[in-house]
Structures are given as C-alpha cells and as structure tokens.
Write a protein that holds these residues in place. Structure first.
Motif, PDB file in Angstrom:
ATOM      1  N   LEU A 246      -7.862  35.375   8.742  1.00 24.10           N
ATOM      2  CA  LEU A 246      -7.813  34.243   7.814  1.00 24.10           C
ATOM      3  C   LEU A 246      -9.007  34.300   6.873  1.00 24.10           C
ATOM      4  O   LEU A 246     -10.157  34.308   7.316  1.00 24.10           O
ATOM      5  CB  LEU A 246      -7.815  32.925   8.584  1.00 24.10           C
ATOM      6  CG  LEU A 246      -6.588  32.631   9.456  1.00 24.10           C
ATOM      7  CD1 LEU A 246      -6.739  31.272  10.144  1.00 24.10           C
ATOM      8  CD2 LEU A 246      -5.316  32.666   8.633  1.00 24.10           C
ATOM      9  N   TYR A 276      -2.055  27.869   2.877  1.00 25.17           N
ATOM     10  CA  TYR A 276      -2.508  29.248   3.046  1.00 25.17           C
ATOM     11  C   TYR A 276      -1.368  30.171   2.643  1.00 25.17           C
ATOM     12  O   TYR A 276      -0.227  29.969   3.047  1.00 25.17           O
ATOM     13  CB  TYR A 276      -2.912  29.518   4.496  1.00 25.17           C
ATOM     14  CG  TYR A 276      -3.657  30.812   4.694  1.00 25.17           C
ATOM     15  CD1 TYR A 276      -5.046  30.855   4.613  1.00 25.17           C
ATOM     16  CD2 TYR A 276      -2.986  32.011   4.938  1.00 25.17           C
ATOM     17  CE1 TYR A 276      -5.745  32.039   4.766  1.00 25.17           C
ATOM     18  CE2 TYR A 276      -3.669  33.200   5.095  1.00 25.17           C
ATOM     19  CZ  TYR A 276      -5.053  33.212   5.006  1.00 25.17           C
ATOM     20  OH  TYR A 276      -5.736  34.397   5.148  1.00 25.17           O
ATOM     21  N   GLN A 287      -0.468  23.728   7.110  1.00 25.13           N
ATOM     22  CA  GLN A 287      -1.532  23.490   8.079  1.00 25.13           C
ATOM     23  C   GLN A 287      -1.007  23.397   9.513  1.00 25.13           C
ATOM     24  O   GLN A 287      -1.667  23.862  10.445  1.00 25.13           O
ATOM     25  CB  GLN A 287      -2.254  22.193   7.706  1.00 25.13           C
ATOM     26  CG  GLN A 287      -3.492  21.895   8.532  1.00 25.13           C
ATOM     27  CD  GLN A 287      -4.642  22.832   8.215  1.00 25.13           C
ATOM     28  OE1 GLN A 287      -5.037  22.974   7.076  1.00 25.13           O
ATOM     29  NE2 GLN A 287      -5.171  23.491   9.225  1.00 25.13           N
ATOM     30  N   ARG A 290      -1.143  26.394  12.021  1.00 27.85           N
ATOM     31  CA  ARG A 290      -2.386  27.082  12.397  1.00 27.85           C
ATOM     32  C   ARG A 290      -2.622  27.128  13.905  1.00 27.85           C
ATOM     33  O   ARG A 290      -3.033  28.173  14.446  1.00 27.85           O
ATOM     34  CB  ARG A 290      -3.588  26.418  11.722  1.00 27.85           C
ATOM     35  CG  ARG A 290      -4.899  27.155  12.012  1.00 27.85           C
ATOM     36  CD  ARG A 290      -6.073  26.562  11.267  1.00 27.85           C
ATOM     37  NE  ARG A 290      -6.341  25.188  11.667  1.00 27.85           N
ATOM     38  CZ  ARG A 290      -7.311  24.441  11.165  1.00 27.85           C
ATOM     39  NH1 ARG A 290      -8.092  24.952  10.224  1.00 27.85           N
ATOM     40  NH2 ARG A 290      -7.496  23.196  11.554  1.00 27.85           N
ATOM     41  N   TYR A 319     -10.553  28.776  10.862  1.00 27.29           N
ATOM     42  CA  TYR A 319      -9.971  28.733  12.202  1.00 27.29           C
ATOM     43  C   TYR A 319     -10.258  27.415  12.922  1.00 27.29           C
ATOM     44  O   TYR A 319      -9.613  27.109  13.930  1.00 27.29           O
ATOM     45  CB  TYR A 319     -10.536  29.871  13.049  1.00 27.29           C
ATOM     46  CG  TYR A 319     -10.185  31.263  12.577  1.00 27.29           C
ATOM     47  CD1 TYR A 319      -9.056  31.928  13.041  1.00 27.29           C
ATOM     48  CD2 TYR A 319     -10.987  31.917  11.655  1.00 27.29           C
ATOM     49  CE1 TYR A 319      -8.743  33.201  12.604  1.00 27.29           C
ATOM     50  CE2 TYR A 319     -10.685  33.195  11.210  1.00 27.29           C
ATOM     51  CZ  TYR A 319      -9.564  33.839  11.691  1.00 27.29           C
ATOM     52  OH  TYR A 319      -9.247  35.107  11.256  1.00 27.29           O
ATOM     53  N   TRP A 325      -7.541  23.321   5.862  1.00 24.60           N
ATOM     54  CA  TRP A 325      -7.691  24.234   4.727  1.00 24.60           C
ATOM     55  C   TRP A 325      -7.924  23.439   3.446  1.00 24.60           C
ATOM     56  O   TRP A 325      -8.686  23.864   2.574  1.00 24.60           O
ATOM     57  CB  TRP A 325      -6.457  25.120   4.608  1.00 24.60           C
ATOM     58  CG  TRP A 325      -6.289  26.034   5.791  1.00 24.60           C
ATOM     59  CD1 TRP A 325      -7.298  26.552   6.560  1.00 24.60           C
ATOM     60  CD2 TRP A 325      -5.065  26.516   6.364  1.00 24.60           C
ATOM     61  NE1 TRP A 325      -6.769  27.339   7.569  1.00 24.60           N
ATOM     62  CE2 TRP A 325      -5.408  27.334   7.470  1.00 24.60           C
ATOM     63  CE3 TRP A 325      -3.722  26.336   6.054  1.00 24.60           C
ATOM     64  CZ2 TRP A 325      -4.451  27.972   8.242  1.00 24.60           C
ATOM     65  CZ3 TRP A 325      -2.763  26.981   6.824  1.00 24.60           C
ATOM     66  CH2 TRP A 325      -3.110  27.788   7.904  1.00 24.60           C
TER      67      TRP A 325
END
Length: 623
Positions: A246, A276, A287, A290, A319, A325
């Motif tokens: 990431l 992302y 999100q 993740r 992370y 994010w």
C-alpha cells in the motif's frame, strides 16, 4: 531464623526455580499467539479493552514472530505513528518476563518520558497479564517505575539522555523506542544507541528491538532498516488479486466541483470521497476492504543480502486501523505548503526518510526575481501585523522587519545593522507607511536568536514584557517549533530567577523552507522584497547552500554550508518564517487592524497580543 539462614533459603529457592525452568520443555510459539491467550487489555491503557486480538493489526505478527525466533538478534521497526507497534512490543516484554526471562532495558528519548510511560502504560499492562503478575514480588520497593525486579529477571527503564545509566549494566533484551530522537555521538562519547548496544554483548542469546518513525536518510532507524531484511507488507487487491504494497500515490480522490470548487481544496469532501486505486486493474478499492486485505497479507523480505539475524520492517499509516485513506489525503493537502509540514507528513505518515534537496546556493537572480513594486520602508498593502527578527553578533545586531498579510504572504519592509540590543526598541517603535493610505503601523511582535550572548538576550526579551521572545535553532528537532520555559537570573548571579518563554525550532527545516521553497522554487506563501533592496541583503541571503558530507558512522547526510562569512540577514529571515509558522492560524483570517499592546480589546473583540511574559509565551498569549 537468622539473616544467614534466610539468605541461604532464598538462594536455594532461586536455584530450585532456575533448575525447574531449565528442565521444563520449552514450547516455542509466536509472541502474538501467546499474547492472545494471556493478555487482556484494560481501559486503563487502551480505548479498545478486552482480550488481545492481533487479527485487526495482523501486520504486527511479523516482528512478534521474529522475537520468538532464536536465530534473530536484532529487529528494526521503521513505522508510521499510531500503527499499534507499542502494544505489540509490550507483548514481547510480557512474553520474555513470563516465558524466557533475562535482564531487560527499555530506553526512551528522555527519562521523564520513560517514567510517564511506565506509570500509565507499562506497569498496568504487566499487572493485567496473569503470567506476568505472578512474577511480581510482594516487596513494593522492588517494583518501582524505573526499576522492576521480578522473580526471575529485572526490567530497567532509562532515558537516552543519561549516558551513565546506559552503560551501567549488562542486558539480554534491549528495547529502544524512538531512536531517531536519541542523542548521537559527541567528541568524547559514543551515541546513546551505541552505548546501549554494547550492554548486550555478554549474552549469546541477546535480542535488540529498535523502533522509531524516521527522520532523514542518515537517521538511525532508516539505516537500521536498510541494513536489515527490509520486509514490506503485501496485500491482495479484492478485485484482481494483484499483490502489492500500500503506497500513498495510489490514494486518489475526484478532482471536480465537489472537491475543488474554486482555488482551494474542499478537504472535507476529499476525506469523504478518497479511495485506493489498484495499480494493476485500476479498480477503486473502498475503505471497507482494507481490514480483510491486511488480515490476508504477508511480509516479504526485499534485501536478499541482509544478515540472517538482522530483520527489519517498514510500515506506513495506510495500514493503520486508526487512520482512513481519506484522512491521510486530507492531512497531505493541509500541510504540503507549510514550513516542514511535508517533512513531518513524510516521516510520521509515510514512514519515509526525508530527503532535503541538495544544490547550489540561491542565486542573486533568483532572489531578485522576488522583488515587488514597493520601496523599502513601506507596506504595499495593509497587513495583519508586522514582526521584527534579530540576530545578535559580538559587536552589532542585524534585523529585518516583515509585514504579514492574508495566507502568510509577507513583505520585507526594513532591514539593517544596529550597534546594540537596546537599539531594537527604536525599531519596535518605528512606524511604517501603508501604501495608498494615511495609515502607519509599527512592529507588534519580535523574535531574537539567543544562540549568542544568551543572558543579554533573555534580559532584553524579559524587559519587553512579552513583545519579543528568544529563539534557538537546533539541527534536529522532533517538531518544527517547540515552546519551552527557561529560568535565568538577571545580572548572571544572585537575585531571584525569572521565567521566559523560549522557542526552539528546527533550523534545517526552516532553511529548506526559506532558501529552497520560498526563494529557489517559489513555492508556498508568497515572499516579497522591495524593488530597491540593497546589495548587502542580497549577499547575505545567498551565503548558504546545502552540501553532502559523511557523518561519524560514514553515512552521507546533507548539511548547510556557509560560503560567505556573513549570513546574518538570512538568519533573520529564517526567524521571520518561524514567526510566520506561529502566526499561521491568524494569517488565514480576514485582515483587521491589530491592536496596540497597551490597549484593551473592546468587549467581544479578540486581542491576540495580550501575552503574559512569563507564562503561555507566544501562542498561549492568543487565548
């Protein structure tokens, strides 16, 4: 029973307990598995109490498994802030106390930090862990904040600022936290980390854990990471199963009317809409994917030439379950144009070493390009306020005066050389014309470099009653500006001590901001000089450049080198940026006429200049 008999009994108990431990079969298991069975987190130490579960921060299993591996001697963790590393390292301490005891040392940058950490987090966590609680003796004097004697081992906490403590005892387990803030080597003594590492050489089964957010490439954690296995955490895209690390460049957000309706970003919208993007399939990863991605991820070594007993890990904030994010994207947009803001983001969020730009000194042409259409001694627009900055020399004092406008835009309105510190009072009383009006304004705040003739600077600033403050630059500082209170005795000896606010600042960061960003690259808030600027100003502000040299460990680092003996006006302009940093929140408000220091603010009006000279200092005086 007499004392000798008691000592014999205690000695026999120790021998018997040691013998039992020696013949007891050892079941090696990863620390995190042991912790999930034995560690219960309390509301006293965490906002997520309950049985410890490594699943939601599965990446911490990597260094916990390395700690359980008898072949590993050194573990380096270069990680962003708030990634769960401290609790996982506490698991290693708890495991060692209960399952594989030996003398331990935990080092923090200062003893005061170690004491606070022990009281609020370490000791409560040991008492809440049954296998560790069983190892605590009944003698309360044996369980102190900085020295804890268990039945089978001892744990000492020390500050890296105490060389005597670092070199006073052998240890099997060495835990060094935030090592980039440790004192480095001096002419007469090795650095704090080197002193501590020597303490482990008498143990064949010693282990060292190093943790820190990085600073610069020559920093200790970055070098430890590079010299190790350089493990990186890989996760799979939920759409195409592409395995990847990431990285921040893959955090994207729409660039349309929702996020940038005008010249400025709508950071609330950016935080809400960020996602992302997989570099392989270009799908948007939201999100909520993740957690599953991290739980199914794995560590991979990227340095095949590393020694087998030296393991290192790198982890950025993308992370972390405590960050989204979107919040990371927002932080980037908010700090990218502030002094040292991008450096702090690079270190604390991306967990990357900051790489200052190396290059030639600022040229005269680059500096002259910043001239604006106004003469020296005049404010071309009505500013929020005017500040003075000064640099004290053996036989004179250099100064600059800057007017500050909206969004930290500033104009140089005066500069020069004075015979004494007291002459600065004349500059503080000097009124400057505001172009196109009949108004005049004078400096309302000031800052003096206290590196030379410190006592005189303190006395002068104290007499100003909060209008002028001392400042001191440091080669490395954990934050751009740090306020402290210092005591001094007027006259140097005897009498009653006085208090004054002193502002420490990161000298390198503000030099980069001034010479590289503001002048050379013309980035960030606009920084102006008058059209009739003198050659002495040009010469002194172009007197420094960044060059590369090797430090005492042979690691290249970039430092500022003075190519001309006089750079004092450049230092004054650097201190002006420190003031701009402190005033940034005020400089984003609509311009209003500042109140004189002696005036009383009308009811309901905010007077930012009502400062207390001995408490609160610069920033505290705004409230």
């Amino acid at each position: 029973m007499d004392g000798e008999g008691m000592n014999t009994l205690l000695a026999s108990e120790v021998i018997e307990r040691t013998a039992r431990r020696a013949v007891k079969p050892r079941i090696f298991e990863p620390v995190w598995k042991w912790a999930e069975r034995n560690v219960r987190l309390s509301v006293r130490t965490t906002n997520t109490p309950g049985q410890y579960d490594s699943g939601w921060i599965a990446y911490t299993r990597g260094w916990q498994e390395a700690f359980s591996n008898p072949r590993v001697k050194e573990i380096a963790i270069c990680a962003a802030a708030q990634t769960g590393k401290t609790e996982s390292i506490l698991n290693c301490i708890r495991y060692a106390i209960a399952e594989d005891p030996g003398p331990m040392m935990w080092i923090m940058p200062a003893e005061s930090l170690a004491r606070s950490f022990s009281e609020t987090r370490l000791q409560p966590s040991l008492k809440d862990c049954p296998p560790c609680a069983e190892q605590i003796t009944e003698d309360p004097d044996a369980f102190k904040l900085l020295e804890m004697h268990f039945k089978d081992c001892t744990l000492n906490l020390v500050g890296a600022n105490s060389p005597a403590q670092l070199s006073s005892r052998p240890v099997r387990y060495l835990f060094a936290d935030e090592i980039d803030k440790f004192p480095e080597a001096r002419a007469k003594e090795a650095g704090a980390l080197e002193l501590a590492k020597v303490r482990t050489t008498s143990f064949w089964n010693a282990k060292t854990i190093l943790t820190s957010t990085p600073t610069v490439e020559s920093g200790q954690i970055w070098q430890a990471y590079l010299n190790g296995t350089r493990h990186k955490y890989f996760v799979r895209c939920p759409h195409c199963q592409h395995e990847q690390e990431l990285l921040f460049p893959q955090v994207r957000w729409p660039k349309d009317e929702r996020t940038k309706p005008g010249a400025e970003w709508n950071v609330d919208a950016v935080e809400r809409l960020a996602y992302y993007e997989c570099p392989a399939c270009r799908h948007h990863i939201e999100q909520n994917w993740r957690h599953a991605m991290i739980r199914g991820g794995c560590w991979k070594a990227t340095n095949p030439n590393a020694p087998a007993d030296r393991v290192s890990f790198h982890l950025n904030a993308l992370y972390s379950p405590w960050r989204t994010w979107g919040s990371i994207a927002r932080e980037f947009l908010e700090v990218k144009d502030s002094p040292s803001g991008l450096q702090n983001f690079t270190n604390s969020v991306l967990a990357e070493a900051w790489k200052p730009v190396q290059g030639e000194a600022v040229s005269e042409a680059q500096l002259l390009d910043l001239r604006a259409d106004y003469p020296l001694g005049t404010c071309p627009a009505k500013p929020h306020f005017i500040t003075l900055a000064a640099d004290v020399q053996r036989d004179c004092v250099y100064f600059t005066v800057r007017a500050w406008g909206q969004d930290e835009e500033s104009w140089l309105v005066d500069y020069g050389k004075l015979p004494t510190l007291e002459s600065l009072n004349e500059i503080m009383a000097r009124e400057y014309n505001i172009a196109g009006t009949d108004e005049r304004m004078k400096p309302i705040k000031g800052m003096i470099d206290s590196g030379y003739n410190t006592q005189a600077v303190y006395e002068f600033c104290s007499a100003s009653r909060g209008r002028i403050h001392p400042a001191k630059g440091w080669e490395k500082l954990a934050q751009p500006v740090k306020q402290a209170t210092v005591d001094f005795v007027p006259g140097g000896r005897g009498g009653m001590a006085r208090h004054i606010a002193l502002f420490h600042f990161d000298d390198c960061a503000f030099k980069v901001e001034l010479y590289i960003r503001r002048i050379k690259d013309r980035q960030g808030p606009r920084w102006h000089i008058p059209f009739n600027i003198g050659p002495d100003f040009i010469q002194q502000v172009t007197a420094e450049k960044m060059v590369e040299r090797k430090n005492y460990r042979g690691v290249p680092e970039q430092v500022w080198h003075r190519s001309h003996k006089d750079n004092h006006l450049g230092d004054c302009e650097k201190i002006q940026l420190v003031q701009g940093y402190l005033l940034a929140s005020e400089l984003r408000k609509p311009a209003t006429p500042p109140l004189a220091p002696e005036s009383t603010a009308p009811q309901g009006q905010h007077n930012i200049w009502q400062t207390a000279p001995t408490r609160g200092g610069w920033v505290g005086g705004w409230k």
